[in-house]
Design an enzyme around this catalytic site. Structure first.
Site, short mmCIF file in Angstrom:
data_model
loop_
_atom_site.label_atom_id
_atom_site.label_comp_id
_atom_site.label_asym_id
_atom_site.label_seq_id
_atom_site.Cartn_x
_atom_site.Cartn_y
_atom_site.Cartn_z
CB ILE A 239 -0.98 0.01 1.21
CG1 ILE A 239 -0.27 -0.33 2.53
CG2 ILE A 239 -2.11 -0.97 0.97
CD1 ILE A 239 0.23 0.84 3.27
NE ARG A 241 3.30 7.37 -3.82
CZ ARG A 241 2.35 7.58 -2.94
NH1 ARG A 241 1.67 6.55 -2.44
NH2 ARG A 241 2.05 8.82 -2.55
CD GLU A 270 -0.92 3.88 -9.07
OE1 GLU A 270 -1.44 4.99 -8.80
OE2 GLU A 270 -0.50 3.10 -8.20
CG HIS A 288 -3.16 4.66 -5.56
ND1 HIS A 288 -1.99 5.13 -6.13
CD2 HIS A 288 -3.14 5.06 -4.27
CE1 HIS A 288 -1.30 5.78 -5.20
NE2 HIS A 288 -1.99 5.76 -4.07
N GLY A 290 -6.39 3.23 -1.20
CA GLY A 290 -6.09 3.10 0.22
C GLY A 290 -6.75 4.15 1.09
#
EC number: 1.1.1.26
Length: 336
Positions: A239, A241, A270, A288, A290
């Site tokens: 979580i 990079r 991404e 992504h 989180g």
């Protein structure tokens, strides 16, 4: 005349409403990221900029923004910003730490549980009709996974998020190992965490969660050599990079059974697509997200606004990243 701020994505209304009391606000309302050429055009007459991780804020942006005095990143990480160049130009940079800590720690455990207990695989089994087609109500060997309770968790990166993960691990009565650039003696006492060199954390842990910032030192720190140190029953969760992990090595590890599974919320590029990785059933993937809770995103928007409003009033922003910039230019839009 109010200073002008450009926001590169539609953040929650609470932050925008706060800013509109003190700034002339323009928001990029489209769902897609703002195109680079459009960003360079928009910054020409702005005093402040609110950015997302998807925007690269570098020398080219600064050169096109002669009035720019502050960049407020809508994220805790700021590897998308050339902070050194910003400082050289007297531009303040802020981020949004703390407010997304719990959301991100929750998501780390969501990925860990989903991977360890085959939640996604089981969901697909039911939704696809495969369960019905098999005509078997229950089988003692279906979807066997691993329990978390009483196991050893290794946390790589022991800042706010890493320590929040450790607090959740205590609820599972887990032994907590951690690796960090610096020892965290107070956290060790509070959480019962044990410091270990990175290699030992990887060797001893049943579950490894990555929570480090992306730096020159952490880029591809989880490579083929280090993946081979992990237990064949271990699960890796990232979580942090995407570029903290060598994706090619991870695919190899998942295919060849060096580790049991992985949960990934971040990727090298991404948005991301990798057919080889996505074909594996021992990896759980999220885009992504989180910090994607109502509470966290609204708190992030409020903190962005607080940083900009403080700067406008000549105060040091609450979460200033480049504190050395204060020696170059005092806070405020009228300061030279």
């Amino acid at each position: 005349m109010k200073p002008k701020v450009f926001i590169t994505r539609a953040i929650p209304e609470n932050g925008i409403n706060m800013l509109e009391e003190e700034f002339e606000v323009e928001v990029w309302e489209e769902e897609r990221e703002i195109p680079r050429e459009k960003l360079l055009e928009k910054v020409k007459d702005v005093d402040a900029l609110v950015t997302m991780l998807s925007e690269r804020i570098d020398q080219e942006v600064f050169e096109n923004a002669p009035r720019l005095r502050i960049v407020a990143n809508y994220a805790v990480g700021y590897d998308n910003i050339d902070v050194e160049e910003a400082t050289r130009r007297g531009i303040y940079v802020t981020n949004t730490p703390d407010v997304l800590t719990n959301a991100t720690a929750d998501h780390a455990f969501a990925l860990l549980l989903a991977t360890a207990r085959h939640v996604v695989k089981g969901d697909k089994f039911v939704r696809s009709g495969e369960w019905k087609r098999k005509g078997i109500a229950w089988h003692p060997k279906w979807f066997l996974g691993y329990e978390l309770y009483g196991k050893t968790i290794g946390i790589v990166g022991f800042g706010r998020i890493g320590q929040a993960i450790a607090r959740r691990a205590k609820g599972f009565n887990m032994r907590i190992l951690y690796y960090s650039r610096t020892r965290k003696s107070q956290a060790e006492k509070e959480l019962g965490a044990e410091y270990r060199p990175l290699e030992e954390v990887l060797k001893e842990s049943d579950f490894v969660i990555l929570a480090v910032p992306l730096t020159k030192e952490t880029m591809y720190m989880i490579n083929e050599e280090r993946l081979k140190l992990m237990k064949p029953t271990a699960i890796l969760v990232n979580i942090a990079r995407g570029k903290v992990v060598d994706t090619k090595a991870l695919i190899k590890a998942l295919k060849e059974g060096w580790i049991a599974g992985a949960g990934l919320d971040v990727f090298e590029e991404e948005p991301y697509y990798n057919e080889e990785l996505f074909s594996l059933d021992n990896v759980v993937l999220t885009p992504h997200i989180g910090s994607a809770t109502f509470e966290a995103r609204e708190a992030m928007a409020e903190l962005v606004a607080r940083n900009l409003i403080a700067f406008k009033r000549g105060e040091i922003p609450p979460t200033l990243v480049n504190k050395e910039v204060i020696k170059i230019r005092k806070p405020g839009f009228n300061e030279q």
